[in-house]
Write a protein that holds these residues in place. Structure first.
Motif, PDB file in Angstrom:
ATOM      1  N   MET A 113     -44.537 -66.247 -11.345  1.00  0.00           N
ATOM      2  CA  MET A 113     -43.467 -65.747 -10.500  1.00  0.00           C
ATOM      3  C   MET A 113     -43.720 -66.189  -9.063  1.00  0.00           C
ATOM      4  O   MET A 113     -44.856 -66.137  -8.576  1.00  0.00           O
ATOM      5  CB  MET A 113     -43.377 -64.227 -10.582  1.00  0.00           C
ATOM      6  N   LEU A 128     -33.180 -73.365  -8.020  1.00  0.00           N
ATOM      7  CA  LEU A 128     -33.819 -72.763  -9.186  1.00  0.00           C
ATOM      8  C   LEU A 128     -33.940 -73.765 -10.332  1.00  0.00           C
ATOM      9  O   LEU A 128     -33.281 -74.813 -10.314  1.00  0.00           O
ATOM     10  CB  LEU A 128     -33.012 -71.546  -9.639  1.00  0.00           C
ATOM     11  N   ILE A 142     -37.221 -62.602  -1.884  1.00  0.00           N
ATOM     12  CA  ILE A 142     -36.753 -62.758  -3.260  1.00  0.00           C
ATOM     13  C   ILE A 142     -37.912 -63.190  -4.138  1.00  0.00           C
ATOM     14  O   ILE A 142     -38.858 -63.848  -3.669  1.00  0.00           O
ATOM     15  CB  ILE A 142     -35.595 -63.784  -3.333  1.00  0.00           C
ATOM     16  N   ARG A 143     -37.849 -62.806  -5.406  1.00  0.00           N
ATOM     17  CA  ARG A 143     -38.885 -63.160  -6.384  1.00  0.00           C
ATOM     18  C   ARG A 143     -38.191 -63.784  -7.589  1.00  0.00           C
ATOM     19  O   ARG A 143     -37.224 -63.238  -8.110  1.00  0.00           O
ATOM     20  CB  ARG A 143     -39.659 -61.907  -6.800  1.00  0.00           C
ATOM     21  N   TYR A 144     -38.703 -64.941  -8.054  1.00  0.00           N
ATOM     22  CA  TYR A 144     -38.033 -65.655  -9.140  1.00  0.00           C
ATOM     23  C   TYR A 144     -39.070 -66.419  -9.965  1.00  0.00           C
ATOM     24  O   TYR A 144     -40.156 -66.752  -9.477  1.00  0.00           O
ATOM     25  CB  TYR A 144     -36.977 -66.616  -8.584  1.00  0.00           C
ATOM     26  N   PHE A 148     -37.140 -70.650 -16.377  1.00  0.00           N
ATOM     27  CA  PHE A 148     -36.432 -69.608 -17.123  1.00  0.00           C
ATOM     28  C   PHE A 148     -36.724 -69.751 -18.612  1.00  0.00           C
ATOM     29  O   PHE A 148     -36.782 -70.851 -19.146  1.00  0.00           O
ATOM     30  CB  PHE A 148     -34.930 -69.707 -16.885  1.00  0.00           C
ATOM     31  N   ARG A 153     -31.415 -65.298 -17.283  1.00  0.00           N
ATOM     32  CA  ARG A 153     -31.968 -65.910 -16.076  1.00  0.00           C
ATOM     33  C   ARG A 153     -32.014 -64.803 -15.025  1.00  0.00           C
ATOM     34  O   ARG A 153     -30.981 -64.405 -14.505  1.00  0.00           O
ATOM     35  CB  ARG A 153     -31.084 -67.071 -15.598  1.00  0.00           C
ATOM     36  N   THR A 154     -33.207 -64.306 -14.744  1.00  0.00           N
ATOM     37  CA  THR A 154     -33.334 -63.119 -13.907  1.00  0.00           C
ATOM     38  C   THR A 154     -34.146 -63.407 -12.658  1.00  0.00           C
ATOM     39  O   THR A 154     -35.223 -64.006 -12.727  1.00  0.00           O
ATOM     40  CB  THR A 154     -34.001 -61.966 -14.695  1.00  0.00           C
ATOM     41  N   VAL A 155     -33.615 -62.991 -11.504  1.00  0.00           N
ATOM     42  CA  VAL A 155     -34.338 -63.044 -10.237  1.00  0.00           C
ATOM     43  C   VAL A 155     -34.314 -61.651  -9.623  1.00  0.00           C
ATOM     44  O   VAL A 155     -33.512 -60.803 -10.006  1.00  0.00           O
ATOM     45  CB  VAL A 155     -33.714 -64.075  -9.267  1.00  0.00           C
ATOM     46  N   GLN A 156     -35.209 -61.413  -8.669  1.00  0.00           N
ATOM     47  CA  GLN A 156     -35.319 -60.095  -8.039  1.00  0.00           C
ATOM     48  C   GLN A 156     -35.124 -60.227  -6.534  1.00  0.00           C
ATOM     49  O   GLN A 156     -35.920 -60.899  -5.870  1.00  0.00           O
ATOM     50  CB  GLN A 156     -36.685 -59.478  -8.341  1.00  0.00           C
ATOM     51  N   VAL A 175     -29.221 -60.622 -11.091  1.00  0.00           N
ATOM     52  CA  VAL A 175     -29.940 -60.341  -9.852  1.00  0.00           C
ATOM     53  C   VAL A 175     -30.355 -58.876  -9.894  1.00  0.00           C
ATOM     54  O   VAL A 175     -29.508 -57.981  -9.882  1.00  0.00           O
ATOM     55  CB  VAL A 175     -29.071 -60.604  -8.611  1.00  0.00           C
TER      56      VAL A 175
END
Length: 326
Positions: A113, A128, A142-144, A148, A153-156, A175
């Motif tokens: 991550m 990405l 942001i954290r990604y 994937f 496809r998830t990012v924080q 998101v």
């Protein structure tokens, strides 16, 4: 093909201690039925393996016979078929040993991550792995994942604001933000702003369709120009509509205040520079502001210009992160 002496001794020791598994016992029996087993066993030093009764080690030939007798096996006629069976058994032993070794390997490492954050007046663009683009606003984080995998496809979005230009795929793009909030899309452009301290989330859609959830329950479904402000602490939703062309305009490095309230102006100064702007009177709270604000501008001259719009003056506090407008 012979088995290593270390593995063979390990299996024999486990058989003696009655800790051997059924699968390991099958492997041991298969190997001991092969023609080359006797020759290999004769060359192995069993001096460190006293028998089950605790007696001292016997000479190697006698010890070999004891080991062979301790493994229950059905008698096999030594024919050509026996030689073929022995070869097949050896192959099975090798395959079984390979399986045991593979099971001992560590599971694959999780996807790394990555975390990215911006400072005062700073913008960053992120590409990405799926070719989606993220523009990260000032004082945001942001954290990604580095890649994937799986069904999403998830990012924080940890803090601040980001503009997303999502590559269209069948896999949903999610998101995640504070307090179980999720913004879910398939392919669109939109902004998400989260404030983990104040406890609110704001989403605005430029193109496409977006669903906003909290703890897997839908809060709003948004189309171009739609926006939602969600007060997390009080579970209150406020919807709004704006010109889609104005959404994400800050990605060009400039924000235009147009009829903005004092609270909106103060919020922008906090977001861009971490400066707390305080109204020094009731009249100041009713001010409106119309001017462009470029990223990277020195904040002190900028505050002076903002004050001039309404004939106010700025009083900077000692640490220069707080200013009172009178």
């Amino acid at each position: 093909m012979p088995v290593s002496p270390e593995l063979l001794k390990q299996l024999l020791r486990k058989q003696k201690d009655k800790t051997i598994t059924d699968r390991e016992m099958v492997l041991l029996r298969l190997y001991l039925s092969t023609p080359e087993a006797e020759e290999q066993l004769a060359g192995i030093d069993f001096s460190d393996m006293p028998d089950a009764a605790g007696q001292p080690a016997t000479p190697q030939e006698v010890r070999f016979q004891q080991i062979m007798q301790s493994i229950p096996r059905k008698p096999v006629r030594k024919t050509a078929w026996h030689r073929l069976a022995g070869a097949a058994a050896a192959a099975l032993v090798v395959a079984g040993v390979g399986l045991m070794l593979r099971q001992d390997r560590k599971p694959p490492s999780p996807t790394p991550m990555l975390t990215l954050q911006t400072g005062n007046g700073e913008l960053k663009e992120i590409l990405l792995p799926d070719h989606s683009r993220i523009f990260l606003n000032a004082r945001s984080a942001i954290r990604y994942p580095a890649s994937f995998s799986g069904g999403t496809r998830t990012v924080q979005l940890l803090q601040g604001q980001a503009y997303f230009d999502v590559a269209k795929q069948e896999t949903p793009f999610i998101v995640e933000s504070s307090e179980g909030m999720q913004t879910i899309v398939l392919g669109t452009t939109f902004t998400v702003m989260t404030d983990s301290v104040a406890g609110h989330l704001q989403v605005a859609v430029k193109t496409g369709k977006v669903r906003v959830d909290r703890q897997q329950k839908a809060i709003a479904t948004l189309l171009p120009g739609d926006g939602v402000f969600y007060d997390i602490a009080n579970a209150r939703t406020r919807t709004m509509h704006t010109d889609p062309g104005n959404i994400g305009e800050w990605t060009g490095g400039e924000v235009r205040l147009s009829g903005a309230s004092f609270a909106e102006m103060a919020g922008l100064m906090q977001q861009l520079y971490g400066i707390t702007v305080i109204a020094g009177g009731a009249a100041v709270r009713h001010n409106q502001y119309n001017l462009p604000v470029k990223y990277g501008t020195d904040p002190q001259p900028l505050i002076e210009v903002i004050c001039m719009v309404n004939g106010n003056r700025a009083e900077w506090q000692k640490d220069s992160t707080e200013v009172i407008i009178r």
